[in-house]
Write a protein that holds these residues in place. Structure first.
Motif, PDB file in Angstrom:
ATOM      1  N   ALA A  57     -28.988   3.382  12.086  1.00  0.00           N
ATOM      2  CA  ALA A  57     -28.411   3.142  13.411  1.00  0.00           C
ATOM      3  C   ALA A  57     -27.588   4.319  13.906  1.00  0.00           C
ATOM      4  O   ALA A  57     -27.217   4.366  15.089  1.00  0.00           O
ATOM      5  N   GLY A  58     -27.270   5.260  13.016  1.00  0.00           N
ATOM      6  CA  GLY A  58     -26.544   6.451  13.441  1.00  0.00           C
ATOM      7  C   GLY A  58     -25.045   6.424  13.212  1.00  0.00           C
ATOM      8  O   GLY A  58     -24.316   7.186  13.855  1.00  0.00           O
ATOM      9  N   VAL A  59     -24.564   5.582  12.311  1.00  0.00           N
ATOM     10  CA  VAL A  59     -23.134   5.589  12.001  1.00  0.00           C
ATOM     11  C   VAL A  59     -22.771   6.943  11.387  1.00  0.00           C
ATOM     12  O   VAL A  59     -23.474   7.427  10.488  1.00  0.00           O
ATOM     13  N   PRO A  60     -21.699   7.579  11.831  1.00  0.00           N
ATOM     14  CA  PRO A  60     -21.327   8.905  11.305  1.00  0.00           C
ATOM     15  C   PRO A  60     -21.149   8.873   9.788  1.00  0.00           C
ATOM     16  O   PRO A  60     -20.371   8.080   9.260  1.00  0.00           O
ATOM     17  N   VAL A  61     -21.847   9.756   9.090  1.00  0.00           N
ATOM     18  CA  VAL A  61     -21.884   9.686   7.635  1.00  0.00           C
ATOM     19  C   VAL A  61     -20.680  10.359   6.982  1.00  0.00           C
ATOM     20  O   VAL A  61     -20.316  10.029   5.850  1.00  0.00           O
ATOM     21  N   ASN A  62     -20.038  11.284   7.678  1.00  0.00           N
ATOM     22  CA  ASN A  62     -18.919  12.022   7.090  1.00  0.00           C
ATOM     23  C   ASN A  62     -17.570  11.640   7.697  1.00  0.00           C
ATOM     24  O   ASN A  62     -16.597  12.384   7.560  1.00  0.00           O
ATOM     25  N   HIS A  63     -17.502  10.494   8.362  1.00  0.00           N
ATOM     26  CA  HIS A  63     -16.233  10.052   8.949  1.00  0.00           C
ATOM     27  C   HIS A  63     -15.191   9.848   7.851  1.00  0.00           C
ATOM     28  O   HIS A  63     -15.482   9.298   6.784  1.00  0.00           O
ATOM     29  N   VAL A  64     -13.966  10.276   8.127  1.00  0.00           N
ATOM     30  CA  VAL A  64     -12.858  10.117   7.184  1.00  0.00           C
ATOM     31  C   VAL A  64     -11.909   9.052   7.725  1.00  0.00           C
ATOM     32  O   VAL A  64     -11.451   9.142   8.876  1.00  0.00           O
ATOM     33  N   ASN A  65     -11.591   8.055   6.907  1.00  0.00           N
ATOM     34  CA  ASN A  65     -10.718   6.971   7.366  1.00  0.00           C
ATOM     35  C   ASN A  65      -9.238   7.342   7.195  1.00  0.00           C
ATOM     36  O   ASN A  65      -8.896   8.437   6.731  1.00  0.00           O
ATOM     37  N   ASN A  66      -8.371   6.419   7.553  1.00  0.00           N
ATOM     38  CA  ASN A  66      -6.933   6.704   7.499  1.00  0.00           C
ATOM     39  C   ASN A  66      -6.431   7.038   6.082  1.00  0.00           C
ATOM     40  O   ASN A  66      -5.573   7.920   5.927  1.00  0.00           O
ATOM     41  N   PRO A  67      -6.929   6.370   5.019  1.00  0.00           N
ATOM     42  CA  PRO A  67      -6.500   6.765   3.671  1.00  0.00           C
ATOM     43  C   PRO A  67      -7.014   8.146   3.239  1.00  0.00           C
ATOM     44  O   PRO A  67      -6.592   8.663   2.203  1.00  0.00           O
ATOM     45  N   GLY A  68      -7.960   8.710   4.034  1.00  0.00           N
ATOM     46  CA  GLY A  68      -8.447  10.048   3.726  1.00  0.00           C
ATOM     47  C   GLY A  68      -9.743  10.084   2.956  1.00  0.00           C
ATOM     48  O   GLY A  68     -10.082  11.109   2.329  1.00  0.00           O
ATOM     49  N   TRP A  69     -10.525   9.000   3.012  1.00  0.00           N
ATOM     50  CA  TRP A  69     -11.764   8.914   2.247  1.00  0.00           C
ATOM     51  C   TRP A  69     -12.991   8.823   3.171  1.00  0.00           C
ATOM     52  O   TRP A  69     -12.958   8.197   4.229  1.00  0.00           O
ATOM     53  N   THR A  70     -14.065   9.409   2.714  1.00  0.00           N
ATOM     54  CA  THR A  70     -15.371   9.232   3.356  1.00  0.00           C
ATOM     55  C   THR A  70     -16.077   8.038   2.714  1.00  0.00           C
ATOM     56  O   THR A  70     -15.587   7.450   1.732  1.00  0.00           O
ATOM     57  N   ALA A  71     -17.258   7.705   3.257  1.00  0.00           N
ATOM     58  CA  ALA A  71     -18.047   6.618   2.654  1.00  0.00           C
ATOM     59  C   ALA A  71     -18.417   6.946   1.215  1.00  0.00           C
ATOM     60  O   ALA A  71     -18.377   6.086   0.319  1.00  0.00           O
ATOM     61  N   MET A  72     -18.751   8.217   0.936  1.00  0.00           N
ATOM     62  CA  MET A  72     -19.143   8.580  -0.428  1.00  0.00           C
ATOM     63  C   MET A  72     -17.946   8.547  -1.380  1.00  0.00           C
ATOM     64  O   MET A  72     -18.077   8.124  -2.548  1.00  0.00           O
ATOM     65  N   GLN A  73     -16.792   8.965  -0.893  1.00  0.00           N
ATOM     66  CA  GLN A  73     -15.601   8.896  -1.741  1.00  0.00           C
ATOM     67  C   GLN A  73     -15.295   7.441  -2.120  1.00  0.00           C
ATOM     68  O   GLN A  73     -14.999   7.150  -3.287  1.00  0.00           O
ATOM     69  N   GLU A  74     -15.382   6.540  -1.150  1.00  0.00           N
ATOM     70  CA  GLU A  74     -15.108   5.128  -1.467  1.00  0.00           C
ATOM     71  C   GLU A  74     -16.179   4.546  -2.375  1.00  0.00           C
ATOM     72  O   GLU A  74     -15.885   3.693  -3.230  1.00  0.00           O
ATOM     73  N   ALA A  75     -17.419   4.975  -2.212  1.00  0.00           N
ATOM     74  CA  ALA A  75     -18.493   4.479  -3.079  1.00  0.00           C
ATOM     75  C   ALA A  75     -18.222   4.830  -4.535  1.00  0.00           C
ATOM     76  O   ALA A  75     -18.612   4.092  -5.450  1.00  0.00           O
ATOM     77  N   VAL A  76     -17.545   5.955  -4.754  1.00  0.00           N
ATOM     78  CA  VAL A  76     -17.251   6.384  -6.120  1.00  0.00           C
ATOM     79  C   VAL A  76     -15.910   5.839  -6.594  1.00  0.00           C
ATOM     80  O   VAL A  76     -15.798   5.261  -7.687  1.00  0.00           O
ATOM     81  N   LEU A  77     -14.873   5.980  -5.787  1.00  0.00           N
ATOM     82  CA  LEU A  77     -13.517   5.670  -6.228  1.00  0.00           C
ATOM     83  C   LEU A  77     -13.241   4.176  -6.358  1.00  0.00           C
ATOM     84  O   LEU A  77     -12.425   3.769  -7.186  1.00  0.00           O
ATOM     85  N   LEU A  78     -13.899   3.358  -5.538  1.00  0.00           N
ATOM     86  CA  LEU A  78     -13.523   1.945  -5.467  1.00  0.00           C
ATOM     87  C   LEU A  78     -14.586   1.012  -6.030  1.00  0.00           C
ATOM     88  O   LEU A  78     -14.620  -0.169  -5.689  1.00  0.00           O
ATOM     89  N   ASN A  79     -15.447   1.532  -6.908  1.00  0.00           N
ATOM     90  CA  ASN A  79     -16.430   0.654  -7.549  1.00  0.00           C
ATOM     91  C   ASN A  79     -16.696   1.165  -8.959  1.00  0.00           C
ATOM     92  O   ASN A  79     -15.953   2.013  -9.457  1.00  0.00           O
ATOM     93  N   ASN A  80     -17.767   0.678  -9.559  1.00  0.00           N
ATOM     94  CA  ASN A  80     -17.953   0.899 -11.001  1.00  0.00           C
ATOM     95  C   ASN A  80     -18.978   1.964 -11.351  1.00  0.00           C
ATOM     96  O   ASN A  80     -19.295   2.156 -12.534  1.00  0.00           O
ATOM     97  N   GLY A  81     -19.542   2.631 -10.358  1.00  0.00           N
ATOM     98  CA  GLY A  81     -20.512   3.683 -10.648  1.00  0.00           C
ATOM     99  C   GLY A  81     -21.853   3.186 -11.129  1.00  0.00           C
ATOM    100  O   GLY A  81     -22.678   3.981 -11.624  1.00  0.00           O
ATOM    101  N   GLY A  82     -22.130   1.887 -10.965  1.00  0.00           N
ATOM    102  CA  GLY A  82     -23.384   1.301 -11.441  1.00  0.00           C
ATOM    103  C   GLY A  82     -24.580   1.641 -10.563  1.00  0.00           C
ATOM    104  O   GLY A  82     -24.504   2.479  -9.650  1.00  0.00           O
ATOM    105  N   PRO A  83     -25.713   0.966 -10.828  1.00  0.00           N
ATOM    106  CA  PRO A  83     -26.955   1.285 -10.124  1.00  0.00           C
ATOM    107  C   PRO A  83     -26.841   1.186  -8.596  1.00  0.00           C
ATOM    108  O   PRO A  83     -27.406   2.026  -7.887  1.00  0.00           O
ATOM    109  N   ARG A  84     -26.153   0.166  -8.088  1.00  0.00           N
ATOM    110  CA  ARG A  84     -26.033   0.042  -6.633  1.00  0.00           C
ATOM    111  C   ARG A  84     -25.220   1.200  -6.059  1.00  0.00           C
ATOM    112  O   ARG A  84     -25.572   1.737  -5.003  1.00  0.00           O
TER     113      ARG A  84
END
Length: 239
Positions: free
Chosen positions: A167-194
């Motif tokens: 749909a075109g959601v910006p992929v490198n947007h940084v939120n107020n805590p200072g994280w991108t989508a990829m940073q949150e995918a790594v920092l706030l989960n378990n690193g598993g297959p999903r």
């Protein structure tokens, strides 16, 4: 002149008169009132009749339908609130009904959640696609200043991430805590297959792994620190 000769002459004269009358009638055509039409020279009778047919009446002008009256502001606010509530309950039929009634898919509640943002964050994909079909603002942000893609990536909603990226959601947007989508995918989960698949999708969509978090660390450094070897390898393959 004998009687026979006189009778012959009268018969002859009568025949001449009849012949003349027949010639006169054939030359002048049918008289008025017979229903026949005399065409102009060189014009077929049907064309002559058509040229004298009355022109069809022009169509009467039609007026445009009146625009629907917009609801009063308080009614619109109530409708939008019901829409957000229906989306949070993952109630697809009610959500669709409220959108059809004029509910705004970008309207936010007191928590700054819209139907679109909440569906994206929670992986309610049918509602998410419905909001996208009705004008969802893909760049809109939640109370943390993040797009729908950031919590979707954090939670490992793989199909939701696909929908949002398409749909075109910006992929490198940084939120107020200072994280991108990829940073949150790594920092706030378990690193598993999903999470690994989410990182792969983000990289494919152009996510920048070198954007640093508030502590100055890249995604690669965070994945390495947390022991997520598969994600470290995924990122390393793109370098």
């Amino acid at each position: 002149m004998d009687l026979r000769t006189s009778r012959t002459r009268r018969i002859h004269t009568g025949l001449l008169a009849v012949a003349s009358l027949l010639i006169l009638v054939s030359c002048s055509g049918a008289g008025p009132g017979t229903g026949a039409t005399t065409a102009a020279p060189g014009v077929p009778p049907s064309s002559a009749a058509a040229s004298r047919a009355p022109a069809p009446a022009p169509p009467e002008p039609t007026s445009a339908p009146a625009a629907p009256t917009p609801p009063a502001p308080q009614d619109q606010a109530a409708l939008d609130g019901q829409l957000v509530s229906a989306a949070k309950a993952n109630d697809l039929p009610r959500t669709a009904k409220l959108i059809s009634a004029g509910g705004n898919v970008n309207a936010k509640d007191s928590l700054q959640d819209s139907a679109f943002l909440y569906a994206g964050a929670e992986g309610f994909n049918e509602i998410l696609e419905l909001t996208l079909a009705h004008g969802a603002d893909v760049a809109s942000t939640n109370r943390y200043g993040g797009t729908a893609l950031i919590p979707a990536s954090e939670h490992g909603h793989v199909e939701t991430v696909r929908i949002l990226l398409a749909a075109g959601v910006p992929v490198n947007h940084v939120n107020n805590p200072g994280w991108t989508a990829m940073q949150e995918a790594v920092l706030l989960n378990n690193g598993g297959p999903r999470q690994q698949e989410v990182v792969r999708l983000l990289l494919d969509a152009g996510a920048d792994p070198d954007i640093r978090d508030p502590q100055g660390r890249t995604v690669l450094e965070n994945a390495s620190m947390l022991g997520f070897g598969e994600i470290v390898e995924l990122i390393g393959q793109r370098r």
